[in-house]
Design a protein around this motif. Structure first.
Motif, PDB file in Angstrom:
ATOM      1  N   VAL A 119      64.522  27.917  25.801  1.00  0.00           N
ATOM      2  CA  VAL A 119      65.138  29.147  26.464  1.00  0.00           C
ATOM      3  C   VAL A 119      64.567  29.307  28.061  1.00  0.00           C
ATOM      4  N   ILE A 120      65.475  29.287  29.026  1.00  0.00           N
ATOM      5  CA  ILE A 120      65.154  29.127  30.333  1.00  0.00           C
ATOM      6  C   ILE A 120      65.679  30.630  30.972  1.00  0.00           C
ATOM      7  N   LEU A 121      64.798  31.415  31.281  1.00  0.00           N
ATOM      8  CA  LEU A 121      65.170  32.666  31.885  1.00  0.00           C
ATOM      9  C   LEU A 121      65.588  32.594  33.449  1.00  0.00           C
ATOM     10  N   GLY A 122      66.562  33.263  33.605  1.00  0.00           N
ATOM     11  CA  GLY A 122      66.857  33.467  35.099  1.00  0.00           C
ATOM     12  C   GLY A 122      68.146  32.963  35.516  1.00  0.00           C
ATOM     13  N   TYR A 123      68.806  33.135  36.659  1.00  0.00           N
ATOM     14  CA  TYR A 123      70.033  32.706  37.083  1.00  0.00           C
ATOM     15  C   TYR A 123      69.960  31.485  37.836  1.00  0.00           C
ATOM     16  N   LYS A 124      70.275  30.651  37.005  1.00  0.00           N
ATOM     17  CA  LYS A 124      70.160  28.978  37.649  1.00  0.00           C
ATOM     18  C   LYS A 124      71.333  28.298  37.704  1.00  0.00           C
ATOM     19  N   GLU A 125      72.039  28.382  38.980  1.00  0.00           N
ATOM     20  CA  GLU A 125      73.417  27.760  39.154  1.00  0.00           C
ATOM     21  C   GLU A 125      73.511  26.411  38.881  1.00  0.00           C
ATOM     22  N   GLN A 126      72.617  25.604  39.420  1.00  0.00           N
ATOM     23  CA  GLN A 126      72.493  23.982  39.247  1.00  0.00           C
ATOM     24  C   GLN A 126      72.436  23.547  37.513  1.00  0.00           C
ATOM     25  N   LEU A 127      71.596  24.392  37.153  1.00  0.00           N
ATOM     26  CA  LEU A 127      71.076  23.995  35.629  1.00  0.00           C
ATOM     27  C   LEU A 127      72.132  24.358  34.934  1.00  0.00           C
ATOM     28  N   SER A 128      72.847  25.385  35.216  1.00  0.00           N
ATOM     29  CA  SER A 128      74.056  25.881  34.238  1.00  0.00           C
ATOM     30  C   SER A 128      75.430  24.547  34.211  1.00  0.00           C
ATOM     31  N   HIS A 129      75.267  23.967  35.484  1.00  0.00           N
ATOM     32  CA  HIS A 129      76.276  22.709  35.399  1.00  0.00           C
ATOM     33  C   HIS A 129      75.702  21.735  34.568  1.00  0.00           C
ATOM     34  N   ILE A 130      74.529  21.507  34.525  1.00  0.00           N
ATOM     35  CA  ILE A 130      73.881  20.231  33.883  1.00  0.00           C
ATOM     36  C   ILE A 130      74.125  20.691  32.478  1.00  0.00           C
ATOM     37  N   LEU A 131      73.866  21.871  31.990  1.00  0.00           N
ATOM     38  CA  LEU A 131      74.026  22.385  30.519  1.00  0.00           C
ATOM     39  C   LEU A 131      75.487  22.170  30.159  1.00  0.00           C
ATOM     40  N   TYR A 132      76.298  22.562  30.938  1.00  0.00           N
ATOM     41  CA  TYR A 132      77.749  22.600  30.553  1.00  0.00           C
ATOM     42  C   TYR A 132      78.007  21.015  30.288  1.00  0.00           C
ATOM     43  N   ALA A 133      77.581  20.263  31.223  1.00  0.00           N
ATOM     44  CA  ALA A 133      77.856  18.755  31.062  1.00  0.00           C
ATOM     45  C   ALA A 133      77.203  18.066  30.046  1.00  0.00           C
ATOM     46  N   SER A 134      75.702  18.527  29.575  1.00  0.00           N
ATOM     47  CA  SER A 134      75.146  17.890  28.662  1.00  0.00           C
ATOM     48  C   SER A 134      75.543  18.355  27.081  1.00  0.00           C
TER      49      SER A 134
END
Ligand code: ADP
Length: 467
Positions: free
Chosen positions: A346-361
């Protein structure tokens, strides 16, 4: 046409959710379709800090308030053919949050956004902007149609209000004089709502047209179940209400050029490399399917269903990553989920870059929303080859079809954690007995761009201008 978008947030300058994405990307599309586009938005502290290229025009605009005159300085930036106009008033907007801080709404939100809306109207009038359309968004700019019809009828513009989420209406216990209106507006047919003032209601009553962000949601909000006590009013005004599905920005959300992800891709083989890298980093089992969610942590997004499954996750041969932020209570409960299940992060916070990585992975994207006006995340996920698991509501119903209906996702109906779990199990079975690359590539190819919807907005604008 000359179109003014009025919005309390716009990507990339300010964003708490889909509203910012939609205004930013729809404005871009309108430029592509040869319109003259101005986006007017507040000059928040974070905008000031992160976008030094925004320039002071030396123009000013004033709003009459009971304590005197409020001054707004006009800042501007031209980008992607759009004229972004920022209204600066430090007393109202030089704060750490846009609407709240530490989970508490700013007490003066009605005055902040009413003054912004009035300043916008004064700006259009005194600087001879003369738009054909003023496109307002959500409660924060819902008083614009009220002001327009009441005080600025010499401006020939037509007003549209888009409801991005009916749950947020801007209901306040406030004397009307603080928002530039007299007592005559305290009327059931106008802004009065169960003894209080409802900004969104004002917008619904006074705008020339109302849109919402998906066809299914346009129907749902006219029912008691989804209408948040405005269903009757929306049924009354259904002749000027229409659902137009949001699109996503296909340039920004593009797995082939995305600068945030490890390996760019347009096929599942390349996509998989992102998962390898990512699961390695988070020490998750790479043989398991990866389920992710990128979301505000709220009841709306089905968080209670997820939390209800807390003991069940570790029994599944799957990995889960939840990126999001919500109230301190939700955040804490989500963290407990991670502590009791070794296959969850669980990663808390607003993280734009990580969101891209999550969609891609990810292999699967979870979106078990209780209600969902449109939802952008599931469309972004699909563009990145992540197969959606959704509840059948609002825009999720308009964008995801179950595999049993020759579709490409997993869809359930009841608001119930067992129903969600059975879809996760269905997805797991599918993953274990089929090649996921077939579904992954199928969703990658679906068109969720603005192309069709932008045309629908242009048609709507034209029909209003011509009446
Ligand atoms: P809503 O507007 O209701 O929050 P949407 O699905 O319409 O939901 O839009 C959510 C947008 O916000 C998506 O672009 C999503 O990627 C992004 N988002 C949500 N939470 C986070 C987060 N914690 N970090 C990064 N991006 C997020």
């Amino acid at each position: 046409m000359k179109i003014v978008f009025a919005s309390s947030e716009v990507f990339p300058f300010s964003k708490t959710g889909g509203l910012a994405d939609v205004v930013g990307s729809l404005a871009k599309e309108m430029v592509k379709l040869n319109n003259d586009v101005i986006v007017i938005t507040p000059y928040y502290k974070s905008v000031m800090e992160n976008f030094p290229e925004i320039k002071n025009t030396e123009k000013k605009v004033w709003v009459d308030v009971p304590s005197g005159l409020l001054e707004f300085e006009i800042f501007t930036l031209k980008e992607s053919g759009i004229e972004f106009v920022f209204f600066k008033n430090d007393e109202l907007f030089l704060r750490n949050g846009f609407y709240n801080e530490n989970g508490l709404d700013y007490q003066d939100n009605p005055v902040r956004f009413a003054s912004f809306s009035m300043a916008l109207m004064n700006y259009l009038k005194h600087h001879n902007i003369n738009p054909d359309i003023i496109h307002c968004n959500d409660w924060q700019t819902s008083l614009i149609p009220v002001y327009h019809k009441s005080y600025f009828s010499d401006l020939k513009a037509k007003t549209i209000l888009t409801i991005h989420n009916l749950a947020f209406q801007g209901i306040f216990d406030i004397d009307l004089k603080y928002i530039g209106l007299d007592d005559s507006f305290f009327d059931m047919e106008k802004l009065e709502f169960y003894g209080k003032i409802n900004f969104l209601k004002g917008g619904i009553v006074y705008s020339d047209f109302i849109t919402t962000v998906s066809p299914t949601y346009a129907e749902e909000i006219k029912t008691m179940e989804y209408g948040f006590r405005l269903d009757g009013l929306l049924r009354h005004y259904s002749h000027k209400l229409k659902g137009i599905l949001n699109g996503i920005d296909y340039e920004y959300w593009n797995p082939l050029t995305d600068k945030y992800i490890y390996k760019n891709f347009d096929n599942h083989n390349d996509k998989k490399i992102n998962k390898f890298k990512f699961t390695e980093h988070f020490e998750l089992n790479n043989d398991y399917p990866l389920f992710v969610m990128v979301s505000r942590f709220t009841e709306q997004k089905g968080l209670n269903m997820i939390l209800h499954l807390r003991e069940k996750f570790s029994q599944l041969n799957a990995s889960f990553i939840f990126l999001g932020d919500g109230t301190p209570e939700f955040n804490e409960k989500m963290k407990i989920l991670e502590h009791i299940n070794s296959n969850i992060r669980v990663i808390l916070g607003y993280k734009e870059q990580l969101s891209h990585i999550l969609y891609a992975s990810s292999d699967f994207y979870l979106m078990p929303s209780v209600f969902e006006p449109c939802g952008l995340s599931q469309m972004i996920a699909m563009r990145y080859g992540s197969v959606p698991i959704v509840r059948k509501t609002g825009g999720l119903n308009d964008t995801v079809k179950d595999i049993a209906q020759n579709g490409y996702g997993f869809v359930f109906d009841e608001i119930n954690s067992d129903a969600l779990l059975s879809q996760i199990n269905r997805a797991l079975d599918y993953y274990n007995s089929n090649d996921i690359s077939y579904l992954s590539e199928k969703v990658m190819k679906i068109d969720f761009s603005w192309k069709e919807s932008a045309k629908k907005y242009v048609q709507l604008y034209l029909s209003l201008v011509n009446t």
